[in-house]
Scaffold this motif. Structure first.
Motif: not given
Length: 369
Positions: A185-199, A315-323
């Motif tokens: 799950a972490i790979g999938r969720l990080v990939a999705r969240g990172a894509d949203e932030l343009g990473l 994963f509730s803080n994942l967006s903050d971590v990726l930012e």
């Protein structure tokens, strides 16, 4: 001292550097005559006839306990039970076919077990051996000095690295429990969240994207961060019965989700926190790649906020971590540098430490640091 090390590896296949270094730890000890025998092929007759002061059963050898060919495999090595010598087992994934492992080691007369877990779950994992054999707590892997030296010559500051987040993990089957699913799950969720932030990411669970050898070091060195979680399992599969049940369910309905499968299994099957720090965590430290990890114990070695950026279990803080990955290169650098100083710089987590534990078990001189 004449020592036999039994391991298992397909002939001609490339061995991961971490596995190879772990396998050859005994080479660090003086005054030993070590012979390595690959049980992937039939052992030569002279191995059985030779005198051995000690026999070491490597984790790759002990992995055969969950093979369909285990019975025949165990018979091939049954002669070892009659040998009066030190017998040291180094299992990993001890939660997988744990009772099979316990019975096998007992039948072979193993005198010392190098376990990844302390005495807390020991009786659960080793109902026979827990009070019959000596136990030492070891790690699943250590700082690989070759990777440290190789990385040192190629290190770039985090701000200058071309990729934001990298990750590789296999799609683990349901019988590894919630922690196995978390790795997926972490790979999938990080990939999705990172894509949203343009990473920029390089994240995959496809077998064909597996990276070996020096390529893995270069992969980590290319990225500001690497994601992940603890290695291990939250499920205890004593005799493979959990795996068999899950296989039967999926054979009847391949669309079943993990949640649906878990609900059909006995209560408590997935309530065993048999997790630890893994070799890849040390490799990330060695390359000064900032780790963004699901919060965990990590064998008491990695500390959230100091050695890695923590991701909540839900994963509730994942967006903050990726930012933070996007915006805070100096902060990531500080965490990576601190992890390096505390773990690589301390010298406490090298393979010399494992060699010292071997020396104690064998009654020989320790490795030179």
């Amino acid at each position: 001292m004449h020592v036999l090390v039994l391991y298992w590896h397909p002939v001609g296949a490339e061995m991961r550097p971490a596995v190879n270094t772990h396998l050859h730890t005994l080479d660090m000890l003086p005054d030993l005559e070590v012979e390595y025998c690959n049980a992937y092929v039939e052992l030569p007759d002279e191995v059985e006839r030779a005198h051995w002061d000690a026999v070491v059963l490597h984790t790759t050898f002990l992995c055969m306990r969950w093979s369909d060919a285990f019975t025949a495999y165990a018979l091939r090595i049954a002669w070892l039970a009659k040998r009066e010598c030190l017998k040291i087992a180094i299992p990993q994934d001890e939660y997988d076919h744990s009772e099979i492992l316990d019975e096998w080691l007992y039948s072979l007369g193993v005198t010392h077990v190098f376990s990844n877990f302390d005495e807390g779950p020991r009786k659960l994992l080793y109902p026979i051996l827990h009070d019959r054999a000596s136990f030492s707590v070891v790690l699943t892997g250590y700082v690989n000095q070759e990777i440290v030296e190789s990385a040192r010559a190629q290190l770039l500051p985090i701000a200058e690295r071309s990729v934001d987040v990298v990750y590789r993990a296999a799609d683990l089957p349901y019988w590894f429990g919630a922690n196995g699913q978390r790795k997926v799950a972490i790979g999938r969720l990080v990939a999705r969240g990172a894509d949203e932030l343009g990473l920029k990411t390089d994240i995959s669970s496809r077998p064909e994207d597996t990276i070996y050898g020096d390529g893995w070091t270069r992969f980590l060195l290319s990225s500001k961060s690497v994601t992940g979680c603890e290695t291990g399992s939250t499920a205890l599969d004593r005799r493979g019965e959990i795996q068999a049940s899950i296989r039967a369910m999926l054979a009847a309905d391949s669309a079943l989700s993990f949640t649906q499968v878990a609900a059909r299994l006995p209560a408590g099957w997935d309530d065993h926190p048999l997790t630890a720090i893994g070799p890849r965590h040390f490799e990330a430290v060695a390359t000064k790649t900032c780790q963004i990890l699901v919060d965990g114990h990590y064998s008491g070695i990695l500390e959230a906020g100091r050695h890695y950026v923590g991701i909540a279990a839900d994963f509730s803080n994942l967006s903050d971590v990726l930012e933070r990955v996007r915006d805070d290169a100096p902060g990531l650098q500080m965490i990576a540098d601190t992890a390096y100083e505390d773990i690589v710089g301390s010298g406490q987590y090298t393979y010399a430490r494992l060699a010292e534990q071997f020396a104690t078990a064998l009654g020989t001189r320790p490795a030179a640091r």
